[in-house]
Enzyme design. Structure first.
Site, PDB file in Angstrom:
ATOM      1  N   HIS A  16       0.743  -1.236  -0.086  1.00 31.07           N
ATOM      2  CA  HIS A  16      -0.033   0.074  -0.141  1.00 31.07           C
ATOM      3  C   HIS A  16       0.853   1.291   0.111  1.00 31.07           C
ATOM      4  O   HIS A  16       0.531   2.206  -0.729  1.00 31.07           O
ATOM      5  CB  HIS A  16      -0.940  -0.092   1.321  1.00 31.07           C
ATOM      6  CG  HIS A  16      -1.880  -1.026   1.176  1.00 31.07           C
ATOM      7  ND1 HIS A  16      -3.075  -0.949   0.953  1.00 31.07           N
ATOM      8  CD2 HIS A  16      -1.630  -2.719   1.469  1.00 31.07           C
ATOM      9  CE1 HIS A  16      -3.789  -2.276   0.785  1.00 31.07           C
ATOM     10  NE2 HIS A  16      -3.168  -2.925   1.070  1.00 31.07           N
ATOM     11  N   ASP A 124      -5.829   5.901   1.449  1.00 32.23           N
ATOM     12  CA  ASP A 124      -5.866   4.449   1.121  1.00 32.23           C
ATOM     13  C   ASP A 124      -7.200   4.147   1.624  1.00 32.23           C
ATOM     14  O   ASP A 124      -7.778   4.653   2.459  1.00 32.23           O
ATOM     15  CB  ASP A 124      -4.897   3.700   2.068  1.00 32.23           C
ATOM     16  CG  ASP A 124      -4.897   2.259   1.690  1.00 32.23           C
ATOM     17  OD1 ASP A 124      -5.738   1.561   2.054  1.00 32.23           O
ATOM     18  OD2 ASP A 124      -3.800   1.722   0.860  1.00 32.23           O
ATOM     19  N   GLN A 358      11.893  -7.511  -7.305  1.00 29.45           N
ATOM     20  CA  GLN A 358      11.105  -7.995  -8.312  1.00 29.45           C
ATOM     21  C   GLN A 358      10.607  -7.453  -9.605  1.00 29.45           C
ATOM     22  O   GLN A 358      10.659  -7.648 -10.756  1.00 29.45           O
ATOM     23  CB  GLN A 358       9.586  -8.111  -7.511  1.00 29.45           C
ATOM     24  CG  GLN A 358       8.559  -8.944  -8.325  1.00 29.45           C
ATOM     25  CD  GLN A 358       7.360  -9.450  -7.608  1.00 29.45           C
ATOM     26  OE1 GLN A 358       7.272 -10.331  -6.803  1.00 29.45           O
ATOM     27  NE2 GLN A 358       6.074  -8.534  -7.694  1.00 29.45           N
ATOM     28  N   HIS A 373       2.046 -14.891  -6.025  1.00 28.84           N
ATOM     29  CA  HIS A 373       0.871 -14.764  -5.140  1.00 28.84           C
ATOM     30  C   HIS A 373      -0.241 -14.074  -5.550  1.00 28.84           C
ATOM     31  O   HIS A 373      -1.468 -13.951  -4.730  1.00 28.84           O
ATOM     32  CB  HIS A 373       1.293 -14.507  -3.506  1.00 28.84           C
ATOM     33  CG  HIS A 373       1.817 -12.926  -3.844  1.00 28.84           C
ATOM     34  ND1 HIS A 373       2.678 -12.557  -4.672  1.00 28.84           N
ATOM     35  CD2 HIS A 373       1.566 -12.090  -2.794  1.00 28.84           C
ATOM     36  CE1 HIS A 373       2.996 -11.192  -4.545  1.00 28.84           C
ATOM     37  NE2 HIS A 373       2.022 -11.057  -3.480  1.00 28.84           N
ATOM     38  N   TRP A 376      -1.935  -7.364  -5.941  1.00 24.31           N
ATOM     39  CA  TRP A 376      -2.378  -6.591  -7.122  1.00 24.31           C
ATOM     40  C   TRP A 376      -1.292  -5.971  -7.715  1.00 24.31           C
ATOM     41  O   TRP A 376      -1.047  -5.726  -8.960  1.00 24.31           O
ATOM     42  CB  TRP A 376      -3.518  -5.716  -6.813  1.00 24.31           C
ATOM     43  CG  TRP A 376      -4.014  -5.110  -7.875  1.00 24.31           C
ATOM     44  CD1 TRP A 376      -4.253  -3.501  -8.128  1.00 24.31           C
ATOM     45  CD2 TRP A 376      -5.007  -5.412  -8.981  1.00 24.31           C
ATOM     46  NE1 TRP A 376      -4.543  -3.325  -9.556  1.00 24.31           N
ATOM     47  CE2 TRP A 376      -5.177  -4.651  -9.788  1.00 24.31           C
ATOM     48  CE3 TRP A 376      -5.274  -6.724  -9.238  1.00 24.31           C
ATOM     49  CZ2 TRP A 376      -5.742  -4.816 -10.921  1.00 24.31           C
ATOM     50  CZ3 TRP A 376      -5.697  -7.197 -10.456  1.00 24.31           C
ATOM     51  CH2 TRP A 376      -6.080  -6.019 -11.456  1.00 24.31           C
ATOM     52  N   ASN A 377      -0.117  -5.587  -6.745  1.00 23.87           N
ATOM     53  CA  ASN A 377       1.027  -4.748  -7.264  1.00 23.87           C
ATOM     54  C   ASN A 377       1.944  -5.908  -8.323  1.00 23.87           C
ATOM     55  O   ASN A 377       2.063  -5.432  -9.334  1.00 23.87           O
ATOM     56  CB  ASN A 377       1.920  -4.292  -6.184  1.00 23.87           C
ATOM     57  CG  ASN A 377       1.318  -3.190  -5.673  1.00 23.87           C
ATOM     58  OD1 ASN A 377       0.470  -2.411  -5.990  1.00 23.87           O
ATOM     59  ND2 ASN A 377       2.023  -2.762  -4.303  1.00 23.87           N
ATOM     60  N   SER A 378       1.923  -7.053  -7.783  1.00 21.56           N
ATOM     61  CA  SER A 378       2.606  -7.978  -8.682  1.00 21.56           C
ATOM     62  C   SER A 378       1.974  -8.252  -9.848  1.00 21.56           C
ATOM     63  O   SER A 378       2.294  -8.493 -11.051  1.00 21.56           O
ATOM     64  CB  SER A 378       2.906  -9.267  -7.737  1.00 21.56           C
ATOM     65  OG  SER A 378       3.539  -8.923  -6.637  1.00 21.56           O
ATOM     66  N   GLU A 381       2.544  -5.632 -12.353  1.00 24.88           N
ATOM     67  CA  GLU A 381       3.676  -5.561 -12.974  1.00 24.88           C
ATOM     68  C   GLU A 381       3.969  -6.604 -13.906  1.00 24.88           C
ATOM     69  O   GLU A 381       4.680  -6.510 -14.919  1.00 24.88           O
ATOM     70  CB  GLU A 381       4.855  -5.851 -11.706  1.00 24.88           C
ATOM     71  CG  GLU A 381       5.078  -4.640 -10.728  1.00 24.88           C
ATOM     72  CD  GLU A 381       5.704  -5.164  -9.439  1.00 24.88           C
ATOM     73  OE1 GLU A 381       5.968  -6.305  -9.060  1.00 24.88           O
ATOM     74  OE2 GLU A 381       5.664  -4.134  -8.504  1.00 24.88           O
ATOM     75  N   ALA A 396      -5.602 -12.588   1.924  1.00 27.49           N
ATOM     76  CA  ALA A 396      -6.423 -11.422   1.579  1.00 27.49           C
ATOM     77  C   ALA A 396      -7.305 -11.368   0.236  1.00 27.49           C
ATOM     78  O   ALA A 396      -8.120 -12.661   0.372  1.00 27.49           O
ATOM     79  CB  ALA A 396      -5.420 -10.113   1.235  1.00 27.49           C
ATOM     80  N   GLU A 397      -7.096 -10.557  -0.769  1.00 28.93           N
ATOM     81  CA  GLU A 397      -7.896 -10.600  -1.908  1.00 28.93           C
ATOM     82  C   GLU A 397      -7.374 -11.325  -3.050  1.00 28.93           C
ATOM     83  O   GLU A 397      -7.576 -11.230  -4.193  1.00 28.93           O
ATOM     84  CB  GLU A 397      -8.672  -9.231  -2.464  1.00 28.93           C
ATOM     85  CG  GLU A 397      -7.599  -8.480  -3.290  1.00 28.93           C
ATOM     86  CD  GLU A 397      -6.326  -8.010  -2.853  1.00 28.93           C
ATOM     87  OE1 GLU A 397      -5.497  -7.147  -3.302  1.00 28.93           O
ATOM     88  OE2 GLU A 397      -5.964  -8.432  -1.466  1.00 28.93           O
TER      89      GLU A 397
END
Length: 487
Positions: A16, A124, A358, A373, A376-378, A381, A396-397
């Site tokens: 976040h 956030d 990463q 995993h 969302w950031n991954s 990317e 989580a989500e």
């Protein structure tokens, strides 16, 4: 328009904070009349954030951008137990500090009208408990979602089910039902919705923040129209505040210079190894800042990698001990956790590492697949750099994201979509080496449909943030909305 200052406050967790810092950079780079201040609350949910925020303090930020670490409220860690009360106490305790800093912005403007005027706040999604502050200062506030548009849609829908139809959301965890959610084109297994709704304590937080969402002036989402068109269109329902897709915002490539010396050496070593590999030949495995597995599962992954014959780069982290919920650490020696002789047998094609840069790895031409995993950031990317994903969500989500990538968008293959990480107990679902091997072969297949689709979405994602792109236009509308009453 006069100069304007925007205050941003992330949830104090790694993914976040990174996303909000990148959002703040985007604002100042887009409009030279804007300044941004990011407030980071302490203590954070994740120890790795401390190192990141220390790095920010000494790194070169763009002009007109500041990151301020708020004073640490250590007393709340022992005094509060559940995540819900922890976060509520943290936000309540930090309000006075935020007010103090924001008052200074106001005073500076009153003394010198050429200095930036306070234009608004961006919170956030889980920091909206701070909304009293902008309300007190009489400025608008917006919400920034570091998750997907579909995730926002599911949040609104699940809250409506709870509030209007009396559905017990905690019961979805073991349900075999499927749910029709307006932001998804396909029905989703109920057990794959964001896991916050499965426990009473976190459900309270989830519902509270979903209800507050409707009070926001607008919702910024780290996504782009062409990627999540179905979900974004579903949010234009008249009940949701205006939505601004402003992504894909990914951490800037080339952050290696800000690393500690031991990480800097690892970084060079990893990148030099990748330089020696053929294009799109390496399978990269990395499971985020909380991703780790116990020995039995590690051995299944190793067997699959060895049998696949593909080159691989594996970020293997050590789980926290004694059932404590802490982020994983690096192994001093991989020999004890991996099958006997594995490192010797795979020395020519594979590399096992701890910490992984990463973004730099995913943007390297040698990488052809990514076991992830599905944070969302991954996910963004992988799309941004055109690397197809084998989904292995943990918490989580992430299961929801995996469903979206595999079923809704056809941009990923599944390792195990309904895998759940047990942080506290000894029960651990074991995914077989056969299932892992099947996914690796599928994701690394050269001319597969998934690979073609991801490459195409990558090309689109490049255009969306530049002049004429959908996110570029969306960000322009946001800035206009923020500043329209200031001229």
């Amino acid at each position: 328009m006069k100069k304007a200052e925007v205050v941003l406050i992330p949830l104090p967790a790694m993914g976040h904070i990174v996303a909000v810092v990148e959002m703040a950079k985007l604002l100042v780079q887009r409009d030279d009349r804007l300044s941004t201040t990011v407030f980071v609350m302490h203590p954070t949910l994740d120890p790795s954030t401390t190192k990141y925020t220390e790095t920010l303090a000494v790194s070169t930020l763009p002009d007109r951008m500041r990151v301020i670490n708020l004073p640490s409220l250590e007393s709340i860690t022992s005094a509060t137990k559940g995540r819900h009360s922890w976060l509520t106490c943290l936000i309540e305790g930090q309000k006075s500090h935020v007010k103090e800093y924001v008052s200074k912005i106001r005073t500076r403007y009153e003394l010198n009208p050429d200095s930036p005027r306070l234009a608004g706040f961006i919170f956030d999604i889980f920091a909206t408990g701070m909304k009293d502050v902008p309300n007190e200062f009489g400025v608008p506030w917006y919400v920034f979602s570091a998750s997907s548009a579909a995730s926002i849609g599911s949040m609104m829908h699940l809250t409506a089910l709870h509030d209007e139809q009396g559905v017990d959301l905690t019961g979805l965890k073991n349900s075999e039902d499927e749910l029709e959610i307006p932001c998804l084109a396909n029905p989703i297994p109920a057990k794959l919705v964001p896991s916050m709704v499965f426990e009473k304590d976190s459900l309270t937080t989830f519902l509270e923040h979903a209800r507050i969402l409707t009070e926001a002036r607008g919702i910024l989402i780290n996504t782009f129209l062409e990627f999540e068109s179905y979900a974004i269109n579903s949010l234009s329902d008249g009940k949701t505040p205006p939505v601004y897709p402003v992504g894909p915002i990914v951490k800037h490539v080339g952050g290696g210079g800000d690393l500690r010396s031991d990480e800097s050496n690892n970084y060079r070593d990893i990148m030099e190894w990748l330089d020696d590999q053929p294009p799109s030949s390496v399978m990269f495995l990395c499971f985020g800042s909380w991703g780790s597995f116990k020995e039995k599962q590690v051995k299944e992954i190793a067997i699959a990698l060895e049998h696949s014959g593909h080159r691989f780069l594996w970020s293997l982290r050590k789980p926290s001990q004694n059932g404590k919920k802490q982020s994983p650490s690096d192994y001093e020696d991989f020999q004890g956790i991996l099958p006997e002789g594995f490192l010797d047998r795979t020395a020519m094609i594979g590399k096992v590492i701890g910490w992984a840069p990463q973004v730099e790895i995913l943007s390297h031409s040698a990488v052809g697949g990514f076991a992830s995993h599905c944070g969302w950031n991954s996910t963004l990317e992988s799309v941004r750099f055109g690397v197809p994903v084998a989904t292995w969500p943990l918490y989580a989500e992430q299961q929801f994201n995996a469903f979206q990538m595999v079923i809704e968008l056809g941009l990923a293959v599944e390792i195990k979509m309904e895998y759940w990480k047990d942080f506290y107990g000894d029960t651990e679902i074991i995914v077989s080496s056969d299932d892992i091997l099947k996914a690796i072969k599928s994701v690394m297949e050269e001319d597969s449909e998934v690979r073609k689709k991801v490459k195409e979405m990558s090309r689109i994602s490049e255009k969306t943030l530049v002049d004429g792109g959908s996110s570029f236009s969306s960000l322009g509308r946001l800035i206009e909305d923020m500043t329209e009453n200031m001229s």
